[in-house]
Design a protein around this motif. Structure first.
Motif, PDB file in Angstrom:
ATOM      1  N   ALA A  29       0.841  -1.194   0.000  1.00  0.00           N
ATOM      2  CA  ALA A  29       0.000   0.000   0.000  1.00  0.00           C
ATOM      3  C   ALA A  29       0.877   1.246   0.000  1.00  0.00           C
ATOM      4  O   ALA A  29       1.958   1.262   0.597  1.00  0.00           O
ATOM      5  CB  ALA A  29      -0.906   0.002   1.227  1.00  0.00           C
ATOM      6  N   HIS A  70       0.670   5.657   0.323  1.00  0.00           N
ATOM      7  CA  HIS A  70      -0.158   6.830   0.617  1.00  0.00           C
ATOM      8  C   HIS A  70       0.185   7.922  -0.370  1.00  0.00           C
ATOM      9  O   HIS A  70       1.355   8.135  -0.706  1.00  0.00           O
ATOM     10  CB  HIS A  70       0.081   7.325   2.040  1.00  0.00           C
ATOM     11  CG  HIS A  70      -1.009   8.226   2.539  1.00  0.00           C
ATOM     12  ND1 HIS A  70      -1.157   9.517   2.091  1.00  0.00           N
ATOM     13  CD2 HIS A  70      -2.015   8.016   3.416  1.00  0.00           C
ATOM     14  CE1 HIS A  70      -2.211  10.061   2.688  1.00  0.00           C
ATOM     15  NE2 HIS A  70      -2.750   9.177   3.494  1.00  0.00           N
ATOM     16  N   VAL A 126      -5.156   6.294  -0.434  1.00  0.00           N
ATOM     17  CA  VAL A 126      -4.270   5.133  -0.348  1.00  0.00           C
ATOM     18  C   VAL A 126      -4.456   4.330  -1.631  1.00  0.00           C
ATOM     19  O   VAL A 126      -5.584   4.189  -2.111  1.00  0.00           O
ATOM     20  CB  VAL A 126      -4.597   4.276   0.888  1.00  0.00           C
ATOM     21  CG1 VAL A 126      -3.774   2.991   0.891  1.00  0.00           C
ATOM     22  CG2 VAL A 126      -4.335   5.070   2.171  1.00  0.00           C
ATOM     23  N   ALA A 179      -5.084   4.297   7.947  1.00  0.00           N
ATOM     24  CA  ALA A 179      -4.164   4.985   7.026  1.00  0.00           C
ATOM     25  C   ALA A 179      -3.281   5.996   7.756  1.00  0.00           C
ATOM     26  O   ALA A 179      -2.053   6.004   7.545  1.00  0.00           O
ATOM     27  CB  ALA A 179      -4.943   5.643   5.889  1.00  0.00           C
ATOM     28  N   ARG A 189       0.790   6.004   8.194  1.00  0.00           N
ATOM     29  CA  ARG A 189       1.675   7.137   7.865  1.00  0.00           C
ATOM     30  C   ARG A 189       2.720   7.319   8.963  1.00  0.00           C
ATOM     31  O   ARG A 189       3.844   7.726   8.695  1.00  0.00           O
ATOM     32  CB  ARG A 189       0.869   8.433   7.717  1.00  0.00           C
ATOM     33  CG  ARG A 189       0.215   8.613   6.373  1.00  0.00           C
ATOM     34  CD  ARG A 189      -0.438   9.986   6.275  1.00  0.00           C
ATOM     35  NE  ARG A 189       0.536  11.057   6.178  1.00  0.00           N
ATOM     36  CZ  ARG A 189       0.258  12.344   6.423  1.00  0.00           C
ATOM     37  NH1 ARG A 189      -0.951  12.700   6.789  1.00  0.00           N
ATOM     38  NH2 ARG A 189       1.195  13.264   6.299  1.00  0.00           N
ATOM     39  N   PHE A 206       3.913   1.843   6.032  1.00  0.00           N
ATOM     40  CA  PHE A 206       2.830   1.237   5.274  1.00  0.00           C
ATOM     41  C   PHE A 206       3.049  -0.248   5.076  1.00  0.00           C
ATOM     42  O   PHE A 206       4.152  -0.696   4.790  1.00  0.00           O
ATOM     43  CB  PHE A 206       2.640   1.953   3.927  1.00  0.00           C
ATOM     44  CG  PHE A 206       1.583   3.005   4.045  1.00  0.00           C
ATOM     45  CD1 PHE A 206       0.282   2.722   3.702  1.00  0.00           C
ATOM     46  CD2 PHE A 206       1.892   4.226   4.593  1.00  0.00           C
ATOM     47  CE1 PHE A 206      -0.716   3.665   3.886  1.00  0.00           C
ATOM     48  CE2 PHE A 206       0.914   5.185   4.772  1.00  0.00           C
ATOM     49  CZ  PHE A 206      -0.396   4.908   4.419  1.00  0.00           C
TER      50      PHE A 206
END
Lengths: 149, 165
Positions: A39, A41, A49, A133, A137, A141
């Motif tokens: 994943a 960001h 995301v 999420a 951060r 991730f």
């Protein structure tokens, strides 16, 4: 009506695919599932995301919007510089699938709004994603997986 | 000097253009904390200032109009009422009023959503201050890579110290 499960780090959410307004994109997506990978960001769009997809087929523009909102599940070509620290030699964009987990977000290209294929809507678990999420951060991730529910 | 995860970069302050801001930052140094990566302004890491290091400085120097270059180091302050949504990735003390050093370490720098959101500037009402006060002399690749790592691996300790005047 097809539902997909989005697993991000420690949480799960569910989205309803918009097969009526995005028939080609959702058909393609269902063939791709399950999707699994690192994943990422967004650094340029706010609370987004996404996963970079390895799909040889060109995805057509369909059910597009530049006005993304919370819970949108979107597919689009993201400028490569937002994914990697430099432009890859022969690649100018990467196909990505992502979602918006909070307001104050909008998908941007190099010079303005970027239209994205709206392929579905997160109907369950958006609050969990909106906590996970930001945690990632701070802590790093992990993986994201999208599969048929 | 900016030290991040075993790498470093040196910046030159713009005392000729924004002397008061430079003086305030210089007097505040050294400062350290956990740097977080931007999510609106592309290749930028931020060091939030808190406690006795928190700076509330007035605007100084030429107005910035969304043009940012790699290497720019910006003093940034945002009034509590300018906060956009929940800032859950930030420590609780920074989720409303925010004072920080913004380090732009690569391309694109400062583009994205932040660049074309006029309301975000708050400049006319002094609700937000964004002063370019220093520039990295160069951006060593290892330093830039560690900045990029912050995006993927999470917070990293950033130490900012005086070098020479």
């Amino acid at each position: 009506m097809t539902r997909v499960k989005i697993a991000l780090g420690r949480v799960e959410a569910f989205a309803q695919l918009d097969e009526q307004d995005a028939p080609k994109s959702t058909t393609w997506l269902k063939e791709m599932l399950p999707i699994h990978g690192q994943a990422m960001h967004s650094m340029e769009n706010g609370r987004e995301v996404y996963l970079v997809l390895d799909a040889p087929r060109q995805i057509e523009e369909e059910n597009q919007t530049i006005y993304q909102t919370v819970g949108d599940l979107i597919v689009y070509y993201k400028p490569a510089i937002f994914v990697r620290p430099e432009w890859p030699r022969h690649i100018r964009d990467f196909l990505v699938i992502g979602f918006i987990y909070e307001r104050d977000s909008a998908i941007r290209g190099m010079s303005g709004p970027l239209a994205t294929n709206l392929v579905g809507k997160i109907t369950e678990g958006i609050d969990a994603l909106a906590r996970e999420a930001p945690r990632m951060r701070r802590e790093g991730f992990g993986q994201m997986r999208i599969s048929l529910a | 000097m900016f030290e991040l995860a075993g790498t470093s970069a040196v910046a030159e302050m713009h005392e000729d253009v924004v002397p008061k801001t430079c003086e305030a930052v210089w007097n505040m140094l050294p400062v350290e904390g956990m740097a977080i990566h931007a999510n609106w302004s592309s290749r930028e890491i931020m060091l939030h200032l808190h406690g006795e290091k928190l700076l509330r400085l007035p605007p100084e120097g030429p107005a910035r109009r969304g043009t940012t270059a790699p290497g720019d180091i910006v003093y940034f302050w945002r009034s509590p009422q300018m906060s956009r949504g929940k800032q859950l990735a930030y420590s609780a003390e920074f989720q409303r009023e925010l004072s920080e050093l913004a380090i732009f370490y690569g391309d694109p720098a400062g583009g994205g959503l932040a660049a074309d959101d006029p309301a975000r500037s708050g400049r006319d009402l002094n609700l937000q201050v964004s002063t370019l006060f220093a520039t990295l002399i160069d951006i060593p690749k290892p330093f830039a890579q560690k900045c990029e790592d912050v995006r993927h691996k999470g917070l990293q300790r950033l130490v900012v110290t005086r070098l020479e005047r």
